[in-house]
Design a protein around this motif. Sequence first.
Motif, PDB file in Angstrom:
ATOM      1  N   GLY A 362     122.080  -8.487  20.143  1.00  0.00           N
ATOM      2  CA  GLY A 362     121.992  -8.636  18.799  1.00  0.00           C
ATOM      3  C   GLY A 362     120.872  -7.284  18.065  1.00  0.00           C
ATOM      4  O   GLY A 362     121.570  -7.065  17.382  1.00  0.00           O
ATOM      5  N   HIS A 363     120.013  -6.469  18.831  1.00  0.00           N
ATOM      6  CA  HIS A 363     119.636  -5.320  18.508  1.00  0.00           C
ATOM      7  C   HIS A 363     119.379  -4.601  19.800  1.00  0.00           C
ATOM      8  O   HIS A 363     119.975  -4.980  21.149  1.00  0.00           O
ATOM      9  N   GLY A 364     118.811  -3.448  19.814  1.00  0.00           N
ATOM     10  CA  GLY A 364     118.449  -2.940  21.497  1.00  0.00           C
ATOM     11  C   GLY A 364     117.612  -3.206  22.265  1.00  0.00           C
ATOM     12  O   GLY A 364     116.751  -4.130  21.578  1.00  0.00           O
ATOM     13  N   ILE A 365     117.621  -2.749  23.388  1.00  0.00           N
ATOM     14  CA  ILE A 365     116.500  -3.529  24.524  1.00  0.00           C
ATOM     15  C   ILE A 365     115.170  -3.396  23.791  1.00  0.00           C
ATOM     16  O   ILE A 365     114.582  -2.007  23.068  1.00  0.00           O
ATOM     17  N   LYS A 366     113.954  -3.995  23.652  1.00  0.00           N
ATOM     18  CA  LYS A 366     113.049  -3.406  23.834  1.00  0.00           C
ATOM     19  C   LYS A 366     111.938  -3.001  24.501  1.00  0.00           C
ATOM     20  O   LYS A 366     112.431  -2.683  25.560  1.00  0.00           O
ATOM     21  N   VAL A 367     111.216  -2.046  23.717  1.00  0.00           N
ATOM     22  CA  VAL A 367     109.941  -1.620  25.247  1.00  0.00           C
ATOM     23  C   VAL A 367     109.804  -2.925  25.426  1.00  0.00           C
ATOM     24  O   VAL A 367     109.051  -3.399  25.731  1.00  0.00           O
ATOM     25  N   GLY A 368     109.401  -2.188  26.865  1.00  0.00           N
ATOM     26  CA  GLY A 368     108.479  -2.851  27.971  1.00  0.00           C
ATOM     27  C   GLY A 368     109.693  -4.601  28.290  1.00  0.00           C
ATOM     28  O   GLY A 368     109.003  -4.904  29.242  1.00  0.00           O
ATOM     29  N   THR A 369     110.591  -4.461  28.025  1.00  0.00           N
ATOM     30  CA  THR A 369     111.481  -5.328  28.731  1.00  0.00           C
ATOM     31  C   THR A 369     111.227  -4.694  30.650  1.00  0.00           C
ATOM     32  O   THR A 369     111.721  -3.911  30.771  1.00  0.00           O
ATOM     33  N   PRO A 370     110.971  -6.118  30.960  1.00  0.00           N
ATOM     34  CA  PRO A 370     111.173  -6.595  32.477  1.00  0.00           C
ATOM     35  C   PRO A 370     113.072  -5.345  33.124  1.00  0.00           C
ATOM     36  O   PRO A 370     114.243  -5.734  32.978  1.00  0.00           O
ATOM     37  N   GLU A 371     113.153  -4.523  33.968  1.00  0.00           N
ATOM     38  CA  GLU A 371     113.812  -3.412  34.585  1.00  0.00           C
ATOM     39  C   GLU A 371     114.716  -4.173  34.988  1.00  0.00           C
ATOM     40  O   GLU A 371     116.450  -4.431  35.379  1.00  0.00           O
ATOM     41  N   GLU A 372     114.230  -5.661  35.792  1.00  0.00           N
ATOM     42  CA  GLU A 372     114.729  -6.561  36.956  1.00  0.00           C
ATOM     43  C   GLU A 372     116.162  -7.158  35.969  1.00  0.00           C
ATOM     44  O   GLU A 372     116.652  -7.984  36.556  1.00  0.00           O
ATOM     45  N   ASN A 373     115.411  -7.541  34.920  1.00  0.00           N
ATOM     46  CA  ASN A 373     115.873  -8.664  34.024  1.00  0.00           C
ATOM     47  C   ASN A 373     117.335  -7.785  33.068  1.00  0.00           C
ATOM     48  O   ASN A 373     118.132  -8.547  32.489  1.00  0.00           O
ATOM     49  N   VAL A 374     116.804  -7.209  32.433  1.00  0.00           N
ATOM     50  CA  VAL A 374     118.174  -6.311  32.467  1.00  0.00           C
ATOM     51  C   VAL A 374     119.485  -6.083  33.560  1.00  0.00           C
ATOM     52  O   VAL A 374     120.528  -6.060  32.917  1.00  0.00           O
TER      53      VAL A 374
END
Length: 386
Positions: A362-374
């Motif tokens: 619903g918006h852009g990926i936030k800074v600090g989001t774990p890459e493995e979760n993406v």
Amino acid sequence: MYCSSISAISNFPLYSSSHSNSNSRYVRCAAGGTVAEPKNVSVAEPMLLKAVRGEDVERPPVWLMRQAGRYMKSYQIICEKYPSFRERSENVDLVVEISLQPWHVFKPDGVILFSDILTPLSGMNIPFDIIKGKGPVIFDPINTDAEVDQVREFDPEESVPYVGKALTILRKEVNNEAAVLGFVGAPFTLASYVVEGGSSKHFSKIKRLAFSQPKVLHALLRKFTTSMAKYVQYQADNGAQAVQIFDSWATELSPVDFEEFSLPYLKQIVDTVKQTHPDLSLILYASGSGGLLERLALTGVDVVSLDWTVDMAEGRRRLGPNVAVQGNVDPGALFGSKDFITNRINDTVRKAGRWKHILNLGHGIKVGTPEENVAHFFEVAKAIRY
């Protein structure tokens, strides 16, 4: 309320989700996750475009706003070498490399150009920069008729040739396995930046101009409208198969003011582009748009992208059957457990149904989001079957 929302999508068949797909192999994410990658098959047309038109697709196509960005280690490495955002976004080789980083790792169904909505400003005689830790800075904010007169109409081929070159390369690299997306800023949002002098919390300057000198603001909005229509056409001519229009700040307007200062200009862009590029998919995103959904659909865009504050089933009901929807998982959900992420994806897809839906945040990926979760997000999304 919940029951009525669900009944509103009773005509949309639900889906099944499976992680066992004999036709898939897996790509390992740099952070340790894996994403299913289909076998190399010749694709006549990207799934995302088919979904927009309402054609049958086996699952919702998926891409994420800001999928190329600071949460990725590979992007951070580039930032260390090229600390200026404008350098990264105005150099053909860097734009292509950064745009393709999530494509190489996650294989999304949409590959969006790495750029910024303010990129055209320099070509319109509006000097600006994007400063780390501060964001956009407009060096000479616009508030008068005389200052609006100094704004030039945008010639993308002359001012941003790197955008066209990058899109052409991306189209060849992706080779129709995903849709190549461009994007532009909407007139009111661009005007907000140049009148406020950058980002704003209260938007007092743009509202003062709107309510005390509307003719000045309308003159500025007309210039942005003509320029952004040209920019959309330019992106399409150079390889973009869909273009997203960001009207990030239009939701600071009341509905009646949206109808004066945003809606007619968005509609003019859509009408102009559709005359020359009738098959180009146009997506409109405005954060916090729950109070304006029906008005967003009046712009004539093909897709309305919902932010996470709108229930997907309710958004479907309010927009009607002729408009595709995009979204709308809360980007904060990517900080949750993998089970939590899976449940949020499933809930969103169930409520959207199997017709005219692009799965996104619903918006852009936030800074600090774990890459493995993406990586997990894409893995789950690509295993869904209607």
